[in-house]
Design a protein around this motif. Structure first.
Motif, PDB file in Angstrom:
ATOM      1  N   LYS A   1     -29.473  21.149  19.437  1.00  0.00           N
ATOM      2  CA  LYS A   1     -29.255  20.539  18.138  1.00  0.00           C
ATOM      3  C   LYS A   1     -29.188  19.025  18.284  1.00  0.00           C
TER       4      LYS A   1
ATOM      5  N   TYR B   1     -28.826  15.804  15.734  1.00  0.00           N
ATOM      6  CA  TYR B   1     -28.587  15.403  14.346  1.00  0.00           C
ATOM      7  C   TYR B   1     -29.534  14.264  13.956  1.00  0.00           C
TER       8      TYR B   1
ATOM      9  N   SER C   1     -18.129  23.190  17.416  1.00  0.00           N
ATOM     10  CA  SER C   1     -18.279  23.409  15.977  1.00  0.00           C
ATOM     11  C   SER C   1     -19.744  23.420  15.560  1.00  0.00           C
ATOM     12  N   THR C   2     -20.571  22.644  16.266  1.00  0.00           N
ATOM     13  CA  THR C   2     -22.012  22.672  15.977  1.00  0.00           C
ATOM     14  C   THR C   2     -22.567  24.052  16.291  1.00  0.00           C
TER      15      THR C   2
ATOM     16  N   GLY D   1     -21.366  26.396  13.745  1.00  0.00           N
ATOM     17  CA  GLY D   1     -22.077  26.105  12.502  1.00  0.00           C
ATOM     18  C   GLY D   1     -23.467  26.717  12.486  1.00  0.00           C
ATOM     19  N   ILE D   2     -24.146  26.659  13.619  1.00  0.00           N
ATOM     20  CA  ILE D   2     -25.504  27.233  13.692  1.00  0.00           C
ATOM     21  C   ILE D   2     -25.435  28.759  13.583  1.00  0.00           C
TER      22      ILE D   2
ATOM     23  N   VAL E   1     -25.166  24.925   9.848  1.00  0.00           N
ATOM     24  CA  VAL E   1     -25.876  23.809  10.485  1.00  0.00           C
ATOM     25  C   VAL E   1     -27.271  24.319  10.865  1.00  0.00           C
ATOM     26  N   ASN E   2     -28.296  23.504  10.632  1.00  0.00           N
ATOM     27  CA  ASN E   2     -29.654  23.879  11.039  1.00  0.00           C
ATOM     28  C   ASN E   2     -29.835  23.581  12.529  1.00  0.00           C
ATOM     29  N   LYS E   3     -30.371  24.538  13.273  1.00  0.00           N
ATOM     30  CA  LYS E   3     -30.611  24.274  14.698  1.00  0.00           C
ATOM     31  C   LYS E   3     -31.906  23.491  14.862  1.00  0.00           C
TER      32      LYS E   3
ATOM     33  N   GLU F   1     -19.350  26.825   1.425  1.00  0.00           N
ATOM     34  CA  GLU F   1     -19.562  27.496   2.717  1.00  0.00           C
ATOM     35  C   GLU F   1     -19.248  28.992   2.630  1.00  0.00           C
TER      36      GLU F   1
ATOM     37  N   ARG G   1     -26.601  21.609   4.488  1.00  0.00           N
ATOM     38  CA  ARG G   1     -26.484  21.867   5.923  1.00  0.00           C
ATOM     39  C   ARG G   1     -26.893  20.640   6.719  1.00  0.00           C
ATOM     40  N   ALA G   2     -26.162  20.384   7.807  1.00  0.00           N
ATOM     41  CA  ALA G   2     -26.480  19.226   8.661  1.00  0.00           C
ATOM     42  C   ALA G   2     -27.740  19.517   9.453  1.00  0.00           C
TER      43      ALA G   2
END
Lengths: 311, 253
Positions: A12, A14, A45-46, A49-50, A55-57, B90, B252-253
């Motif tokens: 990942k 950013y 957390s990343t 999140g994925i 979170v987008n990978k 979320e 989303r990040a």
């Protein structure tokens, strides 16, 4: 057997260029109680999140109970429950409303959701607060609300991201019991991140330590702790002589006029320390471990990610 | 489609706007009462007839439509942005709810508030004017489609919004001027030819006029064109909203 969680070559980066994950690989067995540790900003957390689609990978593969999140996201999500690090519910919604809504997102009818909510909220000590707005709850209650919300659809894999942060000791212990019971009785696979290493050591059977976006260690808790061949004990005495006492075979450091630290290698035992001190007329009043064992290993791994964990 | 999830989001939205009814339902009732008193009774009597109708009668459809547009848009933009801000969005993102259902649920909640507010304004209007309905189905279909269109617009605004100010920018600087210049208070036939042409670039003209046609049987534009424009806008905005949700833009990040 299908892994509860399988992560392959997960990267990942950013938009600002920060590379949060540098190709991590991880597998969690079904029914495991797994610790994912790492300092702040390490990438925990990343990764979570994925796994949870927050979170987008950049690249890589994630499977939850065999369901690839790129190919069968809905099936993967159905198996998954998340208790995030920060409160993320609507502060104006009621406790029961939050739980019932969450169930609804998983296709569980209101009637069924209400039936499930009662024992869950009772177990977590929130039933009396079911009509209260979530903003009216104490910090500990909010944490428990997030656990109830994460469990209402009965996930097979529960991810707890620092669930006991800021929680008093009594409540932390009761949450430990709850998590252990969940893992033992309902066979829920649990992935736990925490900064309380004592918590990870007490609860988890397997562990991964992530640092600078890479897995620094991934093994069983027993194997990891076995790597620690040195323990430091703190000894309080009635008083020390003017010159620092020397104890053959042990490294000794003076902390103050009555207190010393002694490094003891595994297998050496501590009897020799007492014998030596006794010969020098030093009376030991009490003795304790300097630090949590896992904490020592953790610090070493994080400070020297490519080095050996041994002393 | 996960109907339970759709129903859950709609109920969540209804619960939200009924809980804060003093912010959502009461203001349009008061504002529209003032419009009817000032523009209808006091000024309207001096304006005289508009397209062969009493001024009050003429502006009622436009005012109902104005409240529907404002509330459909406002509900979704504030609710969706608030979910983003508090991160309660979320809850949906980790669950298997599809983006279609999220869009439909929020739009459903916004449309219901828009229509409910429209009903309140209609009831208020009935105290001031004897309302006639020329074509019931045109009234229903135009108000429903317009409400859907602006609810989707509200969601797109919320996706891009980063702070509360961003939620107010579009309604204040784009929606309100377009609505006021959208033939709510006047017939564009009163304007010089050039400004009539300019006015026809404003999509709200078509919605207000089609809605007015449903009540009065009179419109500045062709009803078929109005429906076509609303449907094309719905299709474009739906595609764009789905693109944003699928890409996780702003989420989303």
């Amino acid at each position: 057997m299908t892994k509860a969680l399988s992560i392959k070559d997960l990267y990942k980066t950013y938009d600002n260029g920060t590379q949060a994950l540098k190709g991590i690989n991880l597998e969690v067995e079904q029914g495991d109680f797994f610790a994912l540790l790492g300092p702040n900003g390490a990438g925990k957390s990343t990764a979570i999140g994925i796994i949870c689609s927050l979170v987008n990978k950049s690249s890589g593969q994630v499977e939850v109970f065999g369901h690839d999140i790129d190919k069968n996201l809905a099936a993967a999500k159905t198996q998954l429950g998340l208790v995030p690090q920060e409160f993320n519910f609507n502060m104006f919604e009621g406790v029961e409303q939050i739980i019932v809504q969450q169930a609804g997102y998983y296709g569980i009818s209101r009637k069924e959701a209400k039936k499930r909510a009662q024992p869950l909220l009772e177990q977590l000590g929130l039933w009396d607060k079911r009509d209260a707005q979530s903003r009216e709850l104490s910090g500990g209650m909010k944490r428990r609300l997030m656990i109830a919300r994460g469990l209402i659809h009965e996930p097979k894999l529960l991810i707890l991201d620092e669930p006991t942060a800021g929680v008093d000791i009594e409540l932390r212990r009761s949450m430990w019991e709850f998590m252990q019971e969940l893992n033992r009785e309902k066979k829920t696979t649990i992935v736990l991140t925490t900064h309380y290493l004592e918590e990870a050591e007490s609860l988890c059977r397997n562990i991964a330590i992530i640092n600078h976006g890479e897995i620094a260690e991934n093994t069983s808790m027993k194997a990891l702790l076995a790597k620690l061949d040195l323990e430091t004990f703190v000894l309080d005495t009635t008083g020390l002589p003017a010159t620092m006492p020397k104890i053959n075979g042990y490294d000794v450091r003076v902390r103050d006029e009555t207190c010393i630290e002694v490094d003891v290698h595994k297998g050496d035992g501590v009897n020799g320390v007492f014998e030596e001190l006794s010969k020098q007329g030093i009376t030991v009043l009490s003795m304790r471990n300097k630090a949590n064992r896992l904490e020592e290993l953790f610090v070493r791994l994080v400070e020297n990610p490519h080095g050996e964990a041994k002393s | 489609m996960n109907l339970v999830a759709f129903q859950t989001i709609v109920i969540k939205e209804i619960t939200r706007w009924t809980r804060i009814w003093t912010q959502t339902l009461l203001p349009p009732a008061i504002t529209m009462t003032l419009y009817f008193v000032i523009f209808g009774n006091l000024i309207g009597s001096r304006v005289g007839e508009m397209d062969g109708f009493g001024y009050m009668e003429y502006i009622v459809p436009g005012l109902i439509m104005m409240s529907v547009i404002t509330n459909s848009y406002g509900n979704v933009v504030s609710s969706f942005f608030s979910s983003k801000y508090q991160r309660s969005i979320e809850e949906m993102m980790v669950s298997p709810v599809s983006n279609w259902v999220i869009l439909a649920g929020y739009v459903g909640g916004g449309v219901l508030r828009g229509l409910f507010t429209g009903l309140i304004v209609t009831i208020v209007a009935s105290f001031f004017v004897d309302l006639q309905i020329h074509n019931f189905w045109v009234v229903i279909s135009v108000v429903l489609l317009t409400s859907i269109l602006f609810a989707i617009g509200g969601l797109i605004n919320a996706v891009f919004a980063k702070k509360f100010d961003d939620v107010a920018i579009v309604p204040t600087f784009i929606l309100t001027p377009l609505t006021y210049l959208g033939g709510v208070f006047y017939s564009i036939s009163l304007l010089p030819e050039f400004w009539q042409g300019v006015s026809k670039l404003n999509p709200i003209i078509y919605m207000v006029n089609a809605f007015r046609f449903g009540f009065l049987g009179k419109s500045d534009i062709q009803i078929g064109i109005a429906f076509a424009i609303i449907l094309v806008f719905i299709a474009i905005l739906t595609s764009f909203a789905m693109y944003l949700l699928n890409r996780g833009i702003g989420l989303r990040a």
